[in-house]
Design an enzyme around this catalytic site. Sequence first.
Site, PDB file in Angstrom:
ATOM      1  N   LYS A  72      -0.238   4.725   4.622  1.00 15.77           N
ATOM      2  CA  LYS A  72      -1.148   3.793   5.318  1.00 15.77           C
ATOM      3  C   LYS A  72      -0.632   3.546   6.737  1.00 15.77           C
ATOM      4  CE  LYS A  72      -3.662  -0.551   4.915  1.00 15.77           C
ATOM      5  NZ  LYS A  72      -4.937   0.091   5.297  1.00 15.77           N
ATOM      6  N   HIS A  81       0.845  -1.199   0.000  1.00 15.62           N
ATOM      7  CA  HIS A  81       0.000   0.000   0.000  1.00 15.62           C
ATOM      8  C   HIS A  81       0.881   1.251   0.000  1.00 15.62           C
ATOM      9  CE1 HIS A  81      -3.266  -2.735   1.196  1.00 15.62           C
ATOM     10  NE2 HIS A  81      -4.085  -1.791   0.778  1.00 15.62           N
TER      11      HIS A  81
HETATM   12  P1  NAD Z   1      -7.444   9.482   5.093  1.00 16.34           P
HETATM   13  O1  NAD Z   1      -6.513   9.694   6.230  1.00 16.34           O
HETATM   14  O2  NAD Z   1      -7.113  10.083   3.763  1.00 16.34           O
HETATM   15  O3  NAD Z   1      -8.919  10.014   5.477  1.00 16.34           O
HETATM   16  C1  NAD Z   1      -9.518   9.842   6.743  1.00 16.34           C
HETATM   17  C2  NAD Z   1     -10.350  11.090   7.009  1.00 16.34           C
HETATM   18  O4  NAD Z   1     -11.116  10.889   8.204  1.00 16.34           O
HETATM   19  C3  NAD Z   1      -9.479  12.348   7.247  1.00 16.34           C
HETATM   20  O5  NAD Z   1      -9.908  13.393   6.383  1.00 16.34           O
HETATM   21  C4  NAD Z   1      -9.737  12.681   8.703  1.00 16.34           C
HETATM   22  O6  NAD Z   1      -9.694  14.075   8.976  1.00 16.34           O
HETATM   23  C5  NAD Z   1     -11.149  12.127   8.876  1.00 16.34           C
HETATM   24  N1  NAD Z   1     -11.523  11.982  10.284  1.00 16.34           N
HETATM   25  C6  NAD Z   1     -10.738  11.639  11.337  1.00 16.34           C
HETATM   26  N2  NAD Z   1     -11.460  11.640  12.474  1.00 16.34           N
HETATM   27  C7  NAD Z   1     -12.727  11.983  12.116  1.00 16.34           C
HETATM   28  C8  NAD Z   1     -13.930  12.158  12.842  1.00 16.34           C
HETATM   29  N3  NAD Z   1     -13.980  11.987  14.174  1.00 16.34           N
HETATM   30  N4  NAD Z   1     -15.054  12.511  12.165  1.00 16.34           N
HETATM   31  C9  NAD Z   1     -15.009  12.714  10.830  1.00 16.34           C
HETATM   32  N5  NAD Z   1     -13.887  12.560  10.086  1.00 16.34           N
HETATM   33  C10 NAD Z   1     -12.762  12.204  10.724  1.00 16.34           C
HETATM   34  O7  NAD Z   1      -7.617   7.901   4.972  1.00 16.34           O
HETATM   35  P2  NAD Z   1      -8.206   7.040   3.762  1.00 16.34           P
HETATM   36  O8  NAD Z   1      -7.084   6.568   2.882  1.00 16.34           O
HETATM   37  O9  NAD Z   1      -9.353   7.767   3.147  1.00 16.34           O
HETATM   38  O10 NAD Z   1      -8.711   5.745   4.554  1.00 16.34           O
HETATM   39  C11 NAD Z   1      -9.685   5.862   5.581  1.00 16.34           C
HETATM   40  C12 NAD Z   1      -9.963   4.477   6.144  1.00 16.34           C
HETATM   41  O11 NAD Z   1     -10.559   3.653   5.126  1.00 16.34           O
HETATM   42  C13 NAD Z   1      -8.724   3.712   6.616  1.00 16.34           C
HETATM   43  O12 NAD Z   1      -9.069   2.941   7.760  1.00 16.34           O
HETATM   44  C14 NAD Z   1      -8.405   2.782   5.443  1.00 16.34           C
HETATM   45  O13 NAD Z   1      -7.686   1.632   5.817  1.00 16.34           O
HETATM   46  C15 NAD Z   1      -9.798   2.450   5.003  1.00 16.34           C
HETATM   47  N6  NAD Z   1      -9.949   1.974   3.630  1.00 16.34           N
HETATM   48  C16 NAD Z   1     -10.833   0.977   3.440  1.00 16.34           C
HETATM   49  C17 NAD Z   1     -11.095   0.524   2.162  1.00 16.34           C
HETATM   50  C18 NAD Z   1     -12.153  -0.525   1.974  1.00 16.34           C
HETATM   51  O14 NAD Z   1     -12.470  -0.907   0.833  1.00 16.34           O
HETATM   52  N7  NAD Z   1     -12.735  -1.029   3.079  1.00 16.34           N
HETATM   53  C19 NAD Z   1     -10.437   1.079   1.067  1.00 16.34           C
HETATM   54  C20 NAD Z   1      -9.535   2.129   1.283  1.00 16.34           C
HETATM   55  C21 NAD Z   1      -9.304   2.578   2.579  1.00 16.34           C
END
Ligand code: NAD
Length: 271
Positions: A158, A154
């Site tokens: 990450k 990744h």
């Molecule tokens: P990222 O860090 O780019 O985005 C996360 C966002 O959440 C940030 O903008 C942050 O400010 C926000 N945030 C934090 N605390 C918050 C709160 N209390 N209320 C509202 N927003 C809040 O991360 P990302 O790459 O977008 O990934 C996010 C999550 O999704 C991770 O856990 C990642 O592993 C997961 N993910 C899952 C899949 C899937 O298919 N299940 C795919 C990609 C990523």
Amino acid sequence: MVKIGILGCGGRMGRMLLVETLDHPEAELAGGVDVAPGIAGQDLGLLAGRDSIGLAASGDVAALAAVSDVVIDFTLPHATIASTPIVAAAGKPIVIGTTALGDAGNAVLAAAAQQVAVVWAANFSLAVNLLLGLTEQVARTLGPDYDIEILEMHHRTKIDAPSGTALAFGRAAAAGRGAALEDLWVKTRDGVTGPRTSGTIGFATLRGGDVAGDHSVIFAAAGERLELVHKASDRRVFARGAIRAALWAASNGTGEKAPGLYGMREVLGVN
Ligand code: NAD
């Protein structure tokens, strides 16, 4: 039209979810919440890289749940743990993509699933979910003469390892062997480890660049090796799958799905 609210709308996945919701013919964007500095107050259309839509990001989960038919959450474990009970109390289904929730997070999801439909998936890609079924089937058919190793790569930012998807592949492989992953996993190797213990499932983690998510499940025996490989080149596949799950959970006009904890296999109707 199903009104979708997005938690984490300023993040990588959140912005992709904004785009896909705005473009989906059966979905309407209800709003977005993010706590990152400078995000609240920003126009959600601009956050998505589009024209202004006159709807601003906020920091209020309860207000978002009130105006949404279903909420999608891709944030951080502590955020999901805090937000899920609020959305459930509002009686709205929730689709969660946040990984590495841990025991505390899983307990929160199980509690919310008593009240509303909760869909959680480590990976919302259609192809990955088909490959999970295939992994279980191959593990069952090949048996313990084939060593199982799972490799993932990744992007450099990450924060959890192994990825939630790698662990999901591990769980599928363990299920094929009639075991729990926790009894078989070797998550790291370092130093003089000795020979491989038969029947274990090994993990290896790579981090770098902007890789959206590569996974290989390797079945290695004396004389041959079978590799199941998936490579995501665009986060859009996860966003599309999450919106499909959201429409399924809200059931678009036929009433919400019954309370319960669901996965993508139920959403897609595959075994
Ligand atoms: P990222 O860090 O780019 O985005 C996360 C966002 O959440 C940030 O903008 C942050 O400010 C926000 N945030 C934090 N605390 C918050 C709160 N209390 N209320 C509202 N927003 C809040 O991360 P990302 O790459 O977008 O990934 C996010 C999550 O999704 C991770 O856990 C990642 O592993 C997961 N993910 C899952 C899949 C899937 O298919 N299940 C795919 C990609 C990523």
